[in-house]
Write a protein that holds these residues in place. Structure first.
Motif, PDB file in Angstrom:
ATOM      1  N   VAL A  44     -22.699   6.829   4.920  1.00 42.73           N
ATOM      2  CA  VAL A  44     -23.902   7.050   4.119  1.00 42.73           C
ATOM      3  C   VAL A  44     -23.431   7.231   2.666  1.00 42.73           C
ATOM      4  O   VAL A  44     -22.307   6.853   2.336  1.00 42.73           O
ATOM      5  N   SER A  45     -24.258   7.817   1.810  1.00 40.19           N
ATOM      6  CA  SER A  45     -23.845   7.948   0.395  1.00 40.19           C
ATOM      7  C   SER A  45     -22.667   8.910   0.262  1.00 40.19           C
ATOM      8  O   SER A  45     -22.668   9.967   0.875  1.00 40.19           O
ATOM      9  N   PRO A  46     -21.667   8.546  -0.556  1.00 40.88           N
ATOM     10  CA  PRO A  46     -20.526   9.446  -0.757  1.00 40.88           C
ATOM     11  C   PRO A  46     -20.937  10.727  -1.497  1.00 40.88           C
ATOM     12  O   PRO A  46     -21.967  10.759  -2.158  1.00 40.88           O
ATOM     13  N   VAL A  47     -20.097  11.744  -1.356  1.00 36.33           N
ATOM     14  CA  VAL A  47     -20.309  13.013  -2.060  1.00 36.33           C
ATOM     15  C   VAL A  47     -19.084  13.262  -2.937  1.00 36.33           C
ATOM     16  O   VAL A  47     -17.971  13.349  -2.425  1.00 36.33           O
ATOM     17  N   GLY A  48     -19.278  13.338  -4.235  1.00 32.10           N
ATOM     18  CA  GLY A  48     -18.164  13.554  -5.160  1.00 32.10           C
ATOM     19  C   GLY A  48     -17.105  12.466  -5.046  1.00 32.10           C
ATOM     20  O   GLY A  48     -15.916  12.742  -5.138  1.00 32.10           O
ATOM     21  N   GLY A  49     -17.532  11.233  -4.788  1.00 33.43           N
ATOM     22  CA  GLY A  49     -16.589  10.122  -4.677  1.00 33.43           C
ATOM     23  C   GLY A  49     -15.899  10.033  -3.321  1.00 33.43           C
ATOM     24  O   GLY A  49     -15.073   9.149  -3.102  1.00 33.43           O
ATOM     25  N   LEU A  50     -16.229  10.942  -2.411  1.00 28.95           N
ATOM     26  CA  LEU A  50     -15.588  10.913  -1.087  1.00 28.95           C
ATOM     27  C   LEU A  50     -16.587  10.465  -0.027  1.00 28.95           C
ATOM     28  O   LEU A  50     -17.743  10.904  -0.016  1.00 28.95           O
ATOM     29  N   PRO A  51     -16.133   9.591   0.891  1.00 30.21           N
ATOM     30  CA  PRO A  51     -17.044   9.049   1.900  1.00 30.21           C
ATOM     31  C   PRO A  51     -17.592  10.112   2.861  1.00 30.21           C
ATOM     32  O   PRO A  51     -16.952  11.139   3.102  1.00 30.21           O
ATOM     33  N   SER A  94       0.834  -1.204   0.000  1.00 28.53           N
ATOM     34  CA  SER A  94       0.000   0.000   0.000  1.00 28.53           C
ATOM     35  C   SER A  94       0.870   1.256   0.000  1.00 28.53           C
ATOM     36  O   SER A  94       1.916   1.306   0.635  1.00 28.53           O
ATOM     37  N   THR A  95       0.425   2.278  -0.713  1.00 28.98           N
ATOM     38  CA  THR A  95       1.174   3.545  -0.736  1.00 28.98           C
ATOM     39  C   THR A  95       0.492   4.595   0.134  1.00 28.98           C
ATOM     40  O   THR A  95       0.827   5.771   0.069  1.00 28.98           O
ATOM     41  N   ASN A  96      -0.470   4.156   0.941  1.00 34.28           N
ATOM     42  CA  ASN A  96      -1.205   5.139   1.745  1.00 34.28           C
ATOM     43  C   ASN A  96      -0.683   5.298   3.170  1.00 34.28           C
ATOM     44  O   ASN A  96      -1.232   6.066   3.956  1.00 34.28           O
ATOM     45  N   GLY A  97       0.373   4.550   3.512  1.00 37.56           N
ATOM     46  CA  GLY A  97       1.081   4.804   4.769  1.00 37.56           C
ATOM     47  C   GLY A  97       0.330   4.475   6.043  1.00 37.56           C
ATOM     48  O   GLY A  97       0.488   5.159   7.053  1.00 37.56           O
ATOM     49  N   ALA A  98      -0.492   3.422   6.034  1.00 37.73           N
ATOM     50  CA  ALA A  98      -1.303   3.123   7.216  1.00 37.73           C
ATOM     51  C   ALA A  98      -0.474   2.661   8.418  1.00 37.73           C
ATOM     52  O   ALA A  98      -0.880   2.849   9.550  1.00 37.73           O
ATOM     53  N   PRO A 129      -7.493   6.494   1.044  1.00 34.88           N
ATOM     54  CA  PRO A 129      -7.591   5.564  -0.085  1.00 34.88           C
ATOM     55  C   PRO A 129      -8.593   6.021  -1.153  1.00 34.88           C
ATOM     56  O   PRO A 129      -8.428   5.693  -2.327  1.00 34.88           O
ATOM     57  N   ALA A 130      -9.595   6.803  -0.765  1.00 36.39           N
ATOM     58  CA  ALA A 130     -10.578   7.263  -1.751  1.00 36.39           C
ATOM     59  C   ALA A 130      -9.998   8.344  -2.652  1.00 36.39           C
ATOM     60  O   ALA A 130     -10.456   8.537  -3.779  1.00 36.39           O
ATOM     61  N   ASP A 131      -8.990   9.061  -2.170  1.00 33.93           N
ATOM     62  CA  ASP A 131      -8.302  10.099  -2.935  1.00 33.93           C
ATOM     63  C   ASP A 131      -6.995  10.409  -2.208  1.00 33.93           C
ATOM     64  O   ASP A 131      -7.001  11.130  -1.202  1.00 33.93           O
ATOM     65  N   PRO A 132      -5.879   9.860  -2.700  1.00 41.96           N
ATOM     66  CA  PRO A 132      -4.601   9.994  -1.976  1.00 41.96           C
ATOM     67  C   PRO A 132      -4.073  11.423  -1.850  1.00 41.96           C
ATOM     68  O   PRO A 132      -3.094  11.640  -1.148  1.00 41.96           O
ATOM     69  N   THR A 133      -4.713  12.397  -2.496  1.00 42.77           N
ATOM     70  CA  THR A 133      -4.286  13.786  -2.277  1.00 42.77           C
ATOM     71  C   THR A 133      -4.982  14.359  -1.042  1.00 42.77           C
ATOM     72  O   THR A 133      -4.773  15.504  -0.684  1.00 42.77           O
ATOM     73  N   ARG A 134      -5.826  13.553  -0.428  1.00 42.68           N
ATOM     74  CA  ARG A 134      -6.584  14.029   0.728  1.00 42.68           C
ATOM     75  C   ARG A 134      -6.213  13.275   2.008  1.00 42.68           C
ATOM     76  O   ARG A 134      -5.680  12.169   1.964  1.00 42.68           O
ATOM     77  N   THR A 135      -6.548  13.902   3.135  1.00 37.13           N
ATOM     78  CA  THR A 135      -6.277  13.297   4.434  1.00 37.13           C
ATOM     79  C   THR A 135      -7.304  12.194   4.738  1.00 37.13           C
ATOM     80  O   THR A 135      -8.467  12.297   4.336  1.00 37.13           O
ATOM     81  N   PRO A 136      -6.880  11.157   5.469  1.00 36.79           N
ATOM     82  CA  PRO A 136      -7.840  10.152   5.929  1.00 36.79           C
ATOM     83  C   PRO A 136      -8.567  10.629   7.191  1.00 36.79           C
ATOM     84  O   PRO A 136      -9.409   9.910   7.727  1.00 36.79           O
ATOM     85  N   GLY A 137      -8.234  11.833   7.671  1.00 38.57           N
ATOM     86  CA  GLY A 137      -8.734  12.283   8.978  1.00 38.57           C
ATOM     87  C   GLY A 137      -7.802  11.775  10.060  1.00 38.57           C
ATOM     88  O   GLY A 137      -6.917  10.941   9.824  1.00 38.57           O
ATOM     89  N   GLY A 138      -7.979  12.306  11.251  1.00 37.23           N
ATOM     90  CA  GLY A 138      -7.098  11.894  12.336  1.00 37.23           C
ATOM     91  C   GLY A 138      -7.824  11.963  13.660  1.00 37.23           C
ATOM     92  O   GLY A 138      -8.972  12.365  13.718  1.00 37.23           O
ATOM     93  N   SER A 139      -7.191  11.506  14.690  1.00 40.57           N
ATOM     94  CA  SER A 139      -5.797  11.143  14.653  1.00 40.57           C
ATOM     95  C   SER A 139      -5.559   9.666  14.302  1.00 40.57           C
ATOM     96  O   SER A 139      -4.442   9.301  13.932  1.00 40.57           O
TER      97      SER A 139
END
Lengths: 97, 472
Positions: free
Chosen positions: B438-445, B33-37, B139-149
């Motif tokens: 719930v339903s994603p918005v613009g491909g984002l959860p 994985s390239t998302n650094g989990a 993972p839904a968009d690697p230019t974005r944060t997964p949230g934290g912490s």
């Protein structure tokens, strides 16, 4: 909210953090920016509301006072950056400049 | 997106796949994985453990409910002998001498810990970007944060590396990444899960909880980790129900409170529509919507940060260069060693919170800030209690938007603090919260947050399952 460089110097000492002299104005500005927002609550009169220290989840029983094996000394020291003859080692204090 | 469930993992095992294969695939997925989990993978021990369990299974021994299933643990939860860093350079190389109670309970159920997940340093952040060992990506968009912490734990489940992972939630650190990554995240009631072995950020707010790809798995993990612990005096001395028994109770007649303050200004209109659609799924299944009000919500950010920073300034004083791994190389005196160690090895955000926490506790400011924040905390708790006289649970956004771009919140700490508005009051009041996609918005959860009275996690699980079922 104004934070003087002197206040930041004192906070750094209390916090055991090292802030470079040249960095004091920047740090003071950042802290003041956050505290400005928090000032909103410092002005509220809440004298009739008791402080909540903790989410209370009921009883806090004390355990029986029975001796038991605790952390082994060598294990406790195993993460220390420096240890000496069974103790945590720190820079020289007595007779230090 | 989630591809692994507890049920799915058990099926594979019962169809003859070995645990060694399951664990080895999880390790491979984590490595590719390239998302650094992950901050650390425990390859040799997890594979050894898998082989032991495979042998036990072959020998017909009785096995725990999670036998042979790979799991991940947030890097601030102690795991004996396995590097635990809190995402901080100050703990790089720290190998805890014991495991957290929650970890021991999962391991005794047979779970196999494959590694430690990346997180904002000491839990202090909402983006997982302050992890000292690499940025975590959504993972839904690697230019974005997964949230934290707990970003790494959320990503490890969202990518299907593991079916479940443990995180911790001090002000939304399970719920926000669950929402941003499209997985289920459960923050239990304060006291429901032992904090023994959870490296403290803010002791009166911290709580360990599960990430999963469905509500059923989250309920099962909570049933395993919950319950009194002699080693945590704040753990509740209450019986733990089997939370999975609430799954199929349905929501007919259940009263869902809609707190006006959470649904107004600042909430992205598309996110709002997706969340309202989630609430509609509940009413379609028989729930009743009740409008409620939590007027002190507007003070929650200030009260939360004052309390969290005050507690952090005290809790983090133990990292002094004496007992735990990191120490500065060139110190002139003992005091100099303390200060330089901490300033060299703590990140900027951690230092900022320690300084602010010290400020609000210092003489002359204590009453205006810290004592005032504690009174707001009481007000917030009372308002939740009042709201729960009219409803059984609350439904609210988890965040006002979908996941932010990486870097977007780093320049302005206050902007990041303010983005926590939807999650922090729950920690102040010590309540349980569940986030369900719930339903994603613009491909984002997007995740809907459900909040219940203290120790009513069953209500959350019941409603969460109904919400999930309606979306299937």
């Amino acid at each position: 909210m104004e934070l003087t460089e002197d206040t930041v110097r004192k906070l750094a000492l209390l916090s055991r953090l090292h802030v470079e002299e040249s960095d004091l104005p920047r740090v003071a500005g950042q802290l003041a920016h956050v505290l400005e927002h928090m000032e909103e609550i410092s002005k509220l009169d809440l004298s009739d509301v008791p402080p909540m220290m903790h989410p209370d989840s009921g009883e806090r029983p004390l355990r029986a006072d029975i001796p038991h094996q605790s952390l082994d000394r060598d294990v406790a020291l195993s993460n220390a950056p420096k240890s000496y003859e069974g103790f945590f080692a720190i820079p020289k204090v007595i007779g230090a400049a | 997106m989630p591809t692994l469930t507890l049920h799915g993992a058990r099926e594979r095992l019962s169809q003859g796949e070995s645990s060694e294969s399951l664990v080895s695939k999880a390790l491979d997925a984590a490595k590719s994985s390239t998302n650094g989990a992950f901050n650390t993978l425990d390859e040799s021990r997890s594979l050894d453990r898998a082989r032991e369990l495979d042998k036990a299974r072959k020998d017909g021994k009785s096995l725990g409910p999670l036998a042979g299933i790979p799991i991940a643990i947030k890097d601030n939860i102690c795991t004996e002998g396995l590097r635990t860093t809190c995402g901080s350079k100050i703990l790089d190389g720290f190998k805890p001498p014991y495991s957290a109670t929650a970890v021991l309970r999962l391991e005794s159920a047979g779970a196999i810990l494959i590694g430690k997940t990346a997180m904002d340093e000491f839990g202090m952040g909402s983006t997982s970007e302050s992890n000292a060992f690499g940025v975590v990506r959504n993972p839904a968009d690697p230019t974005r944060t997964p949230g934290g912490s707990s970003g790494g734990s959320a990503v490890s489940v969202a990518e299907g590396i593991v079916p479940v992972a443990l995180g911790s939630d001090t002000g939304g650190s399970i719920r926000l990444p669950a929402s941003f990554c499209g997985v289920v995240g459960l923050k239990p009631t304060y006291g429901r899960v032992s904090r023994y072995g959870l490296i403290a950020y803010a002791s009166s707010l911290d709580q360990i909880g599960p990430f999963a790809s469905n509500v059923s798995d989250a309920a099962e993990i909570l049933s395993l980790i919950a319950g009194a612990d002699d080693r945590d005096n704040t753990s509740a001395r209450l019986d733990v129900p089997d939370f999975t028994s609430a799954l199929d109770q349905g929501v007919v007649g259940l009263r869902v409170g809609i707190p006006a303050e959470y649904w107004g200004e600042g909430l992205d209109p598309q996110v709002k529509a997706a969340l309202e659609d989630g609430v509609r799924r509940l009413t379609d299944a028989g729930a009743i919507v009740v409008p409620v009000s939590l007027p002190s919500t507007k003070y929650a950010v200030s009260a939360y940060y004052i309390i969290a920073m005050a507690e952090a300034s005290s809790n983090l004083s133990r990292f002094d260069g004496v007992r735990y791994t990191g120490r500065t190389k060139d110190a002139k005196s003992l005091l100099d060693m303390y200060s330089r160690t901490r300033s060299e090895l703590f990140g900027q955000e951690v230092q900022r919170r320690i300084l602010l926490g010290t400020f609000v506790l210092s003489s002359g400011y204590y009453d205006a800030y810290y004592a005032k924040a504690q009174r707001i905390r009481e007000l917030i708790r009372r308002e939740f209690q009042d709201a729960f006289r009219h409803c059984d649970l609350l439904a609210a956004p988890t965040a006002p938007t979908t996941a932010w771009k990486l870097g977007e919140k780093l320049e302005d700490p206050l902007a990041m603090y303010l983005s926590d508005i939807d999650t922090i009051a729950v920690n102040l009041a010590g309540l349980p919260g569940l986030v369900v996609p719930v339903s994603p918005v613009g491909g984002l959860p997007v995740g809907l947050q459900l909040i219940a009275p203290a120790f009513q996690e069953s209500t959350l699980i019941r409603a969460g399952r109904a919400l999930e079922k309606a979306g299937d």
